[in-house]
Design an enzyme around this catalytic site. Structure first.
Site: not given
Ligand code: GTP
Ligand code: MG
Length: 151
Positions: A9, A49, A57, A85, A91, A102, A112, A115, A126
């Site tokens: 990112k 997303y 968010f 992962r 996350t 992370r 973080n 992705h 994707e």
């Molecule tokens: P990705 O690999 O980026 O998809 O992350 P993930 O699969 O571990 O988590 P998820 O798909 O649920 O969320 C996507 C992204 O949204 C996360 O990587 C974070 O950057 C953001 N995100 C998730 N939860 C929160 C939250 O509670 N607050 C904020 N600000 N951002 C969040």
């Molecule tokens: Mg995700």
């Protein structure tokens, strides 16, 4: 062979973590089959997303993903979706184990740095969203027989 979509990112790019992140996947034994640097548009980030569109968010997340260059990659290997992962970590970096990307390199959930696709269907979607078919390579290398123990 299984493939997954991984993106560094904009925060990971700005913080100079591209090589560090690539290195972790590469040293594990996964194979990089596509890579490019792009500035995603806001609309593109919303597509990426889409599943999170109802979350509070969502708008901030899409603004962030489109705020600068990101590195889009496809990695290949046995179990790469799930293990990728694992390399990435939870996350929320406050909950990611030390030793994960992370856990070692990020502090808050909104920044973080990386992705990774969360399953075979999302990986396919994707990869198709971020890369054109001609940007994907397919090759074998000499390390494979040592990584997988086949001739
Ligand atoms: P990705 O690999 O980026 O998809 O992350 P993930 O699969 O571990 O988590 P998820 O798909 O649920 O969320 C996507 C992204 O949204 C996360 O990587 C974070 O950057 C953001 N995100 C998730 N939860 C929160 C939250 O509670 N607050 C904020 N600000 N951002 C969040
Ligand atoms: Mg995700």
């Amino acid at each position: 062979m299984e493939r997954t979509f991984i993106a560094i990112k904009p925060d990971g790019v700005q913080r100079g973590l591209i090589a560090e992140i690539i290195s972790r996947f590469e040293r594990k034994g996964f194979k990089l089959v596509a890579i490019k640097i792009v500035v995603p548009s806001k609309g593109f980030a919303q597509k990426h997303y889409y599943d999170l569109k109802e979350r509070p968010f969502f708008n901030g997340l899409c603004n962030f993903l489109s705020s600068g260059p990101a590195v889009a990659m496809v990695w290949e290997g046995e179990g790469v979706i799930k293990y990728g992962r694992k390399l990435i970590g939870a996350t929320d970096p406050q909950k990611s184990e030390p030793g994960t990307i992370r856990g070692d390199l990020a502090v808050v959930v909104g920044r973080n740095i990386i992705h990774g696709s969360d399953g075979p269907e999302t990986a396919k979607d994707e990869i198709n969203l971020w890369l054109k078919p001609e940007e994907l390579t397919s090759y074998s290398n000499n390390a494979e027989k040592w990584i997988y123990g086949v001739n």
